[in-house]
Scaffold this motif. Structure first.
Motif, PDB file in Angstrom:
ATOM      1  N   GLY A  59      54.350 -37.491-101.245  1.00 45.21           N
ATOM      2  CA  GLY A  59      55.496 -38.350-102.088  1.00 45.21           C
ATOM      3  C   GLY A  59      55.653 -39.856-101.940  1.00 45.21           C
ATOM      4  N   PHE A  60      56.497 -40.339-102.152  1.00 40.52           N
ATOM      5  CA  PHE A  60      56.809 -41.895-102.227  1.00 40.52           C
ATOM      6  C   PHE A  60      57.599 -42.252-101.260  1.00 40.52           C
ATOM      7  N   ALA A  61      57.384 -43.363-100.483  1.00 47.66           N
ATOM      8  CA  ALA A  61      58.296 -43.497 -99.234  1.00 47.66           C
ATOM      9  C   ALA A  61      58.541 -45.192 -99.068  1.00 47.66           C
ATOM     10  N   VAL A  62      59.397 -45.691 -98.553  1.00 44.25           N
ATOM     11  CA  VAL A  62      59.498 -46.912 -98.082  1.00 44.25           C
ATOM     12  C   VAL A  62      59.588 -47.370 -96.622  1.00 44.25           C
ATOM     13  N   TYR A  63      58.661 -48.007 -96.211  1.00 38.51           N
ATOM     14  CA  TYR A  63      58.836 -48.209 -94.539  1.00 38.51           C
ATOM     15  C   TYR A  63      59.206 -49.775 -94.425  1.00 38.51           C
ATOM     16  N   VAL A  64      60.144 -50.147 -93.513  1.00 36.03           N
ATOM     17  CA  VAL A  64      60.568 -51.536 -92.891  1.00 36.03           C
ATOM     18  C   VAL A  64      60.559 -51.889 -91.788  1.00 36.03           C
ATOM     19  N   SER A  65      59.999 -53.126 -91.556  1.00 36.75           N
ATOM     20  CA  SER A  65      59.699 -53.575 -90.369  1.00 36.75           C
ATOM     21  C   SER A  65      60.980 -54.690 -90.162  1.00 36.75           C
TER      22      SER A  65
ATOM     23  N   VAL B  57      62.438 -59.474 -92.238  1.00 34.91           N
ATOM     24  CA  VAL B  57      62.195 -58.140 -92.689  1.00 34.91           C
ATOM     25  C   VAL B  57      60.796 -58.078 -93.629  1.00 34.91           C
ATOM     26  N   VAL B  58      60.122 -57.035 -93.495  1.00 34.09           N
ATOM     27  CA  VAL B  58      59.120 -56.584 -94.348  1.00 34.09           C
ATOM     28  C   VAL B  58      59.224 -55.442 -94.730  1.00 34.09           C
ATOM     29  N   ALA B  59      59.105 -55.023 -96.167  1.00 35.77           N
ATOM     30  CA  ALA B  59      59.080 -53.712 -96.781  1.00 35.77           C
ATOM     31  C   ALA B  59      57.762 -53.347 -97.381  1.00 35.77           C
ATOM     32  N   VAL B  60      57.469 -52.297 -97.166  1.00 34.74           N
ATOM     33  CA  VAL B  60      56.179 -51.647 -97.702  1.00 34.74           C
ATOM     34  C   VAL B  60      56.526 -50.225 -98.646  1.00 34.74           C
ATOM     35  N   GLY B  61      56.088 -50.281 -99.764  1.00 32.86           N
ATOM     36  CA  GLY B  61      55.799 -49.109-100.672  1.00 32.86           C
ATOM     37  C   GLY B  61      54.696 -48.601-100.486  1.00 32.86           C
ATOM     38  N   LEU B  62      54.783 -47.035-100.293  1.00 35.18           N
ATOM     39  CA  LEU B  62      53.536 -46.322-100.194  1.00 35.18           C
ATOM     40  C   LEU B  62      53.621 -44.897-100.525  1.00 35.18           C
ATOM     41  N   SER B  63      52.623 -44.262-101.178  1.00 36.45           N
ATOM     42  CA  SER B  63      52.423 -42.942-101.813  1.00 36.45           C
ATOM     43  C   SER B  63      51.485 -42.300-100.982  1.00 36.45           C
ATOM     44  N   ASP B  64      51.542 -40.995-100.858  1.00 31.66           N
ATOM     45  CA  ASP B  64      50.549 -40.154-100.411  1.00 31.66           C
ATOM     46  C   ASP B  64      50.984 -38.737-100.843  1.00 31.66           C
TER      47      ASP B  64
END
Length: 607
Positions: A132-138, A122-129
């Motif tokens: 708003g704010f989001a978490v993406y997971v692979s 698993v890889v998790a990424v936090g990102l804002s634009d």
């Protein structure tokens, strides 16, 4: 002397001396480490194979990079690349020993990084634009999908520490910790643990009106203990949250000042603690069963970061006001010695106490050109943040001003970290007031000690320090011979819409949950542009064209206000963002500042 044969000054040699950050490694491949260094002239990511001793420069990007990390298996190197300096960008990867650079994850849009974490499968990424704010997971290398979204600030756990995040994904990848503002604000974050595959909430930790920070999961697979920092006692303290039982345990530590947890020993029996007291740090091993503390031998100074190696040795990044940064282990061995000459030593920092107008004790440091006792011209060099602090740390810029003849005052004004929750929170809903009182009290104290000449007093700083500088020049014009405003907040209200999402959330936290337009009375008295017509002293501005923290437009609006009345000022614009990672560019900036000061402050040397 430079490669071209030009003679360099002592202060230039300090800037040019190569520095590195602490090497980062994956728990699954600890012999493949990654670190950032300014040895090439611009900060870049480097790789180091401990098994072979081989090193190489990985990136060669004009903006520069301060942070990189190995992939979980050690086969790649990952970094977040920002093309303009506005701090937004994307994650890239390159094979550890060299090869093609490509996007690290499919499915993650361009934005501002709120952290990247890795665990088995698993890889998790936090990102804002702007949405708003989001978490993406692979999962298992598949394209990343969004599993979590929030309108308020949300970041992966331990993102502020950087490198290979230890406080986001648990060792087995079953749990993901987020720091969020849903129950408060960015300054008083709460913790939420979710299933990284579904986004389902598995645990909540909230200290109402206080801050929590996720620091590191136990390194033992299947162990669901998360080490965190809390501030129930006023000063920061370590705690352990067991997600298996839901139990929270605040660790009792008999140490004065802030105590932060940094890492675990590999068997999960002890944690590494950092004790911050008045801008100087110590390291301790804390046994979890007995609570016993053992000091790890270090000199006084600032410890940027520390981690525990698989063999139990401690690696840490250490510096002092008069001595450049070193990456060391707990036996005192230097880990990474970048190629190039060492920085000439500077003048030591003196710990400093004085009282503000309310009778409160304020702490900071001062540095003098020699031991003659003065009085010297004085530069009140105001730190940014505001929730940051001045430490006993290596700052070639400060030493350049000392070489020029200045005494330099570094004040940890109300709002600064390291002095307890109440001290930090004084600014909430009251920005731009306490800082000035404390800085001015510091100036008066240095004058009273005979160290500072009040007729040759200068105020300067970057970011929030630039904000305080412009407020000082407008609200206390009689105090200052000139001012240096680096990447300043010049028009507080105008800049808000152009801030990055995280900085907008930070502004709302500082303003008590409001946007600048919602607190018009406060803005009337604390927005620097409202006092620009009262400025008497010459001002030098340094402004980044792509700055997403203190945007270009709002700073130039303040400049235009001075220009409109023909007030003496100078403007230096550079082409990246909130700061420059290019050593040559920083040399040009400080050279410009020194020349400006020499023109406006009697007895100051330009070089």
């Amino acid at each position: 002397m430079t490669a071209s044969g030009e003679t360099t000054t002592v202060w230039e040699r300090r800037f040019r001396a190569p520095l590195s950050f602490l090497p980062e490694w994956s728990p699954a491949a600890p012999d493949r480490v990654v670190y950032a260094s300014n040895g090439p002239g611009v900060w870049q990511v480097h790789a180091w194979d401990l098994a072979t001793g081989g090193r190489r420069q990985v990136t060669d990007h004009p903006v520069g990079l301060l942070d990189g990390t190995p992939t979980l298996d050690g086969e790649g190197i990952v970094w977040f690349q920002d093309e303009t300096g506005d701090e937004s960008g994307r994650w890239l990867v390159q094979p550890f020993h060299g090869g093609e650079t490509r996007p690290f994850l499919e499915g993650v849009p361009h934005g501002w990084s709120e952290g990247l974490a890795q665990a088995p499968g698993v890889v998790a990424v936090g990102l804002s634009d702007r949405d708003g704010f989001a978490v993406y997971v692979s999962i298992a290398g598949a394209p990343a999908t969004e599993v979590y979204r929030a309108s308020e600030s949300m970041r992966l756990g331990s993102v502020e520490v950087g490198g290979f995040l230890l406080g986001a994904l648990s060792a087995d990848g079953e749990l993901l910790c987020l720091e969020h503002a849903e129950h408060g604000d960015l300054i008083h974050a709460a913790l939420r643990v979710v299933d990284p595959r579904t986004g389902e909430t598995l645990g909540e930790l909230v200290d109402e009106g206080m801050s929590l920070a996720a620091k590191c999961w136990s390194p033992v697979p299947g162990d669901r203990r998360l080490a965190f920092d809390h501030e129930r006692e006023g000063d920061e303290r370590p705690g352990i949250w067991d997600l298996a039982s839901g139990e929270r345990r605040d660790l009792p530590v008999d140490l004065e000042g802030a105590v932060l947890v940094l890492d675990w020993w590999p068997d999960g029996s002890a944690v590494l603690l950092q004790n911050q007291l008045e801008g100087r740090d110590r390291l301790y091993r804390c046994e979890l069963e007995s609570g016993a503390l053992r000091a790890i031998d270090t000199e006084p100074g600032m410890i940027w970061k520390a981690r525990v190696r698989p063999d139990g040795r401690v690696w840490f990044l250490h510096e002092q006001g008069h001595r450049q940064r070193l990456a060391l282990d707990d036996a005192g061995v230097e880990l990474v010695a970048p190629e190039g000459d060492r920085a000439p030593p500077g003048r030591p920092y003196e710990s400093w106490h004085f009282e503000n107008p309310h009778g409160q004790g304020v702490h900071g440091f001062y540095v003098t050109p020699d031991d003659s006792g003065g009085p010297f011209p004085v530069l009140m060099f105001v730190h940014g943040g505001p929730t940051s602090l001045d430490c006993d740390r290596w700052q070639p810029e400060v030493q350049a001003y000392v070489d020029a003849g200045f005494a330099v005052g570094l004040v940890n004004y109300r709002g600064s970290l390291g002095y307890g929750r109440e001290w930090r929170d004084t600014l909430i809903g009251n920005v731009g007031g306490p800082e000035l009182e404390d800085v001015n009290a510091g100036l008066a104290d240095l004058v009273g000690r005979g160290l500072a000449d009040p007729a040759r007093a200068v105020v300067g700083g970057y970011s929030w320090g630039g904000y305080v500088t412009l407020l000082e020049l407008g609200k206390h014009p009689e105090l200052w011979a000139c001012g240096v405003a680096g990447v300043p907040v010049g028009d507080y209200e105008d800049g808000y819409e152009e801030l990055s999402p995280l900085l907008q959330a930070y502004d709302r936290a500082l303003l008590g949950g409001h946007e600048p337009k919602d607190v018009p009375e406060l803005m009337r008295d604390r927005n620097p542009i409202n006092f620009a017509d009262r400025v008497r002293a010459p001002v030098l501005f340094l402004i980044g064209r792509n700055d997403s923290r203190c945007p270009y437009r709002q700073a130039m609006r303040y400049v235009e206000k001075l220009a409109g009345r023909g007030h003496p000022h100078e403007v230096y614009v550079y082409e990246t963002g909130h700061g420059s990672f290019d050593v040559g560019e920083r040399l040009r900036q400080v050279s410009t500042i020194l020349a400006f000061l020499a023109r406006h402050v009697p007895g100051v040397r330009a070089s």
